[in-house]
Scaffold this motif. Structure first.
Motif, short mmCIF file in Angstrom:
data_model
loop_
_atom_site.label_atom_id
_atom_site.label_comp_id
_atom_site.label_asym_id
_atom_site.label_seq_id
_atom_site.Cartn_x
_atom_site.Cartn_y
_atom_site.Cartn_z
N VAL A 18 -21.67 -4.81 -70.78
CA VAL A 18 -20.46 -5.63 -70.73
C VAL A 18 -20.81 -7.11 -70.76
O VAL A 18 -21.98 -7.50 -70.63
CB VAL A 18 -19.64 -5.33 -69.45
N GLU A 19 -19.78 -7.92 -70.92
CA GLU A 19 -19.92 -9.37 -70.91
C GLU A 19 -18.96 -9.94 -69.88
O GLU A 19 -17.92 -9.36 -69.60
CB GLU A 19 -19.61 -9.92 -72.30
N ILE A 21 -17.98 -14.08 -67.83
CA ILE A 21 -18.32 -15.50 -67.82
C ILE A 21 -19.60 -15.64 -67.02
O ILE A 21 -19.68 -15.25 -65.87
CB ILE A 21 -17.19 -16.33 -67.19
N GLY A 22 -20.64 -16.14 -67.65
CA GLY A 22 -21.92 -16.27 -66.99
C GLY A 22 -23.00 -15.39 -67.60
O GLY A 22 -24.17 -15.56 -67.30
N GLY A 23 -22.62 -14.43 -68.46
CA GLY A 23 -23.66 -13.64 -69.08
C GLY A 23 -23.27 -12.25 -69.49
O GLY A 23 -22.10 -11.91 -69.60
N PHE A 24 -24.30 -11.45 -69.70
CA PHE A 24 -24.17 -10.06 -70.10
C PHE A 24 -24.80 -9.20 -69.02
O PHE A 24 -25.64 -9.67 -68.26
CB PHE A 24 -24.91 -9.80 -71.42
N GLY A 25 -24.41 -7.93 -68.98
CA GLY A 25 -25.02 -7.05 -67.99
C GLY A 25 -24.67 -5.60 -68.24
O GLY A 25 -24.04 -5.25 -69.23
N THR A 26 -25.09 -4.76 -67.29
CA THR A 26 -24.88 -3.32 -67.35
C THR A 26 -24.19 -2.88 -66.06
O THR A 26 -24.60 -3.27 -64.96
CB THR A 26 -26.22 -2.57 -67.48
N ILE A 27 -23.14 -2.06 -66.19
CA ILE A 27 -22.42 -1.56 -65.03
C ILE A 27 -23.33 -0.63 -64.23
O ILE A 27 -23.91 0.30 -64.78
CB ILE A 27 -21.15 -0.79 -65.46
N ILE A 67 -14.29 -8.78 -66.54
CA ILE A 67 -15.27 -8.14 -67.41
C ILE A 67 -14.61 -7.76 -68.73
O ILE A 67 -13.45 -7.36 -68.76
CB ILE A 67 -15.83 -6.85 -66.75
N PHE A 68 -15.36 -7.86 -69.82
CA PHE A 68 -14.86 -7.41 -71.11
C PHE A 68 -16.02 -6.91 -71.95
O PHE A 68 -17.19 -7.18 -71.67
CB PHE A 68 -14.08 -8.51 -71.84
#
Length: 77
Positions: A18-19, A21-27, A67-68
């Protein structure tokens, strides 16, 4: 009198990229609290620092509205 219970499903699932504000990541996980889904998201790691790395740099707690999916962001722009 009968009570109506509205159950909602989380928009994102464990392991999903996911993306926000502040970056990308993994749930990592999600939980329902006060009719709002909240998620633990492991941020993607940047370049390795000189001193090395032990594990993920940051895990953040975010609400579903923060999150989006990366594709959603490109369509909205």
């Amino acid at each position: 009198m009968s009570a109506v219970i509205q159950l909602t499903r989380p928009k994102f699932c464990k392991g999903q990229k996911v993306e926000f504000i502040g970056g990308f990541g993994t749930i990592v996980s999600c939980s329902l609290s006060s009719r709002n889904w909240s998620y633990l998201v492991e941020m993607e790691m940047g370049s390795e620092p000189e001193m090395g790395r032990i594990g993920y740099e940051t895990t953040v707690s975010l609400f579903e509205t923060d999150i989006f999916l990366p594709e959603d962001y490109l369509v909205a722009a």
